[in-house]
Design a protein around this motif. Structure first.
Motif, PDB file in Angstrom:
ATOM      1  N   GLY A  42       0.792  -1.233  -0.071  1.00  0.00           N
ATOM      2  CA  GLY A  42       0.075  -0.009   0.063  1.00  0.00           C
ATOM      3  C   GLY A  42       0.910   1.243   0.055  1.00  0.00           C
ATOM      4  O   GLY A  42       0.241   2.405  -0.024  1.00  0.00           O
ATOM      5  N   ILE A  43       2.278   1.275   0.054  1.00  0.00           N
ATOM      6  CA  ILE A  43       2.974   2.257  -0.059  1.00  0.00           C
ATOM      7  C   ILE A  43       4.086   2.135  -1.091  1.00  0.00           C
ATOM      8  O   ILE A  43       4.754   1.240  -1.199  1.00  0.00           O
ATOM      9  CB  ILE A  43       3.668   2.383   1.356  1.00  0.00           C
ATOM     10  CG1 ILE A  43       2.749   2.687   2.738  1.00  0.00           C
ATOM     11  CG2 ILE A  43       4.641   3.408   1.468  1.00  0.00           C
ATOM     12  CD1 ILE A  43       3.300   2.391   3.763  1.00  0.00           C
ATOM     13  N   ILE A  44       4.190   3.262  -1.724  1.00  0.00           N
ATOM     14  CA  ILE A  44       5.145   3.592  -2.875  1.00  0.00           C
ATOM     15  C   ILE A  44       6.619   3.285  -2.498  1.00  0.00           C
ATOM     16  O   ILE A  44       6.797   3.964  -1.524  1.00  0.00           O
ATOM     17  CB  ILE A  44       4.958   4.681  -3.817  1.00  0.00           C
ATOM     18  CG1 ILE A  44       3.246   4.655  -4.458  1.00  0.00           C
ATOM     19  CG2 ILE A  44       5.908   4.839  -4.777  1.00  0.00           C
ATOM     20  CD1 ILE A  44       2.943   3.543  -5.150  1.00  0.00           C
ATOM     21  N   HIS A  45       7.297   2.570  -3.267  1.00  0.00           N
ATOM     22  CA  HIS A  45       8.622   2.411  -2.834  1.00  0.00           C
ATOM     23  C   HIS A  45       9.509   3.607  -3.050  1.00  0.00           C
ATOM     24  O   HIS A  45       9.277   4.417  -4.008  1.00  0.00           O
ATOM     25  CB  HIS A  45       9.232   1.154  -3.705  1.00  0.00           C
ATOM     26  CG  HIS A  45      10.680   0.730  -3.716  1.00  0.00           C
ATOM     27  ND1 HIS A  45      11.558   1.302  -3.498  1.00  0.00           N
ATOM     28  CD2 HIS A  45      10.760  -0.680  -3.082  1.00  0.00           C
ATOM     29  CE1 HIS A  45      12.719   0.377  -3.106  1.00  0.00           C
ATOM     30  NE2 HIS A  45      12.052  -0.772  -2.733  1.00  0.00           N
ATOM     31  N   GLY A  46      10.499   3.591  -2.171  1.00  0.00           N
ATOM     32  CA  GLY A  46      11.238   4.983  -2.171  1.00  0.00           C
ATOM     33  C   GLY A  46      12.132   4.988  -3.497  1.00  0.00           C
ATOM     34  O   GLY A  46      12.468   6.108  -3.713  1.00  0.00           O
ATOM     35  N   GLY A  47      12.550   3.934  -3.789  1.00  0.00           N
ATOM     36  CA  GLY A  47      13.179   3.885  -5.020  1.00  0.00           C
ATOM     37  C   GLY A  47      12.658   4.693  -6.368  1.00  0.00           C
ATOM     38  O   GLY A  47      13.041   5.175  -7.238  1.00  0.00           O
TER      39      GLY A  47
END
Ligand SMILES: CCCCCCCC(=O)SCCNC(=O)CCNC(=O)[C@H](O)C(C)(C)COP(=O)(O)OP(=O)(O)OC[C@H]1O[C@@H](n2cnc3c(N)ncnc32)[C@H](O)[C@@H]1OP(=O)(O)O
Length: 167
Positions: A47-52
């Protein structure tokens, strides 16, 4: 506002890169921007977009902003990201990039940017240093840059920089 060319193989803006985000960047009065609908395929934690992904979006957006100012395509030398809030999947955000107007040298360009939603909530901020390519190194880049609305159409440096084109 004018659509910037797309680099066919690019992870962020490339039409021919199935792993990418399929994004078109726009030249704005202040710099460069793009819209991004946070996609489940870009998850890190559920549910959370990857920091990369967030870093790559900011890298390219700020990279474009400094490249427009530099009169050459630039590479990233250094990029610092501050992740202020987790970006939930399905959020529609705008990525914005700017070139530092206080430019002291033509060798190194400083840029900054951020990602915000429609309510103005800022999820991440970036700042970095970018280096213009040599004219020689830039040539192969133009073999893959295509007009955003006409993918069969090649792009020349003059299409991007007009009379500001750096020799
Ligand atoms: C337009 C479309 C958007 C594109 C977005 C995508 C951009 C990318 O992700 S590009 C891919 C990632 N980046 C790269 O591949 C770049 C790899 N690195 C390089 O090619 C080189 O190290 C490069 C060009 C950054 C610098 O090389 P070079 O010009 O030889 O630097 P060098 O002579 O060692 O140093 C020159 C000055 O810059 C500074 N410098 C060098 N490298 C860096 C760096 N990475 N960060 C900060 N400063 C640096 C040095 O301190 C030096 O300053 P001074 O002369 O005062 O000591």
């Amino acid at each position: 506002m004018e659509k910037l060319p797309r680099y066919s193989e690019c992870f962020i803006c490339g039409r021919d890169n199935p792993a990418g985000t399929d994004i078109t960047f726009i030249r704005t009065e202040e710099g460069v921007a793009c819209e991004y609908l946070a996609a489940p395929k870009h998850n890190g934690y559920r549910g959370i977009i990857h920091g990369g992904i967030i870093s790559a979006l900011l890298d390219e957006c700020v990279g474009w902003a400094v490249s427009l100012r530099a009169g050459r395509m630039c590479v990233t030398g250094e990029l610092t990201i501050r992740f202020r809030k987790s970006l939930p999947v399905s959020t529609k955000v705008t990525v914005k990039g700017f070139c530092d107007p206080e430019q002291k040298t033509r060798r190194l360009f400083r840029g900054y940017g951020h990602i915000e939603d429609e309510a103005g909530t800022v999820y991440a901020k970036a700042e970095g240093r970018f280096f213009p390519m040599s004219e020689e190194a830039q040539k192969p880049v133009f073999e893959c840059l295509k007009m955003a609305d006409a993918p069969e159409k090649a792009v020349t440096p003059a299409d991007i920089w007009g009379e500001d084109c750096r020799k």
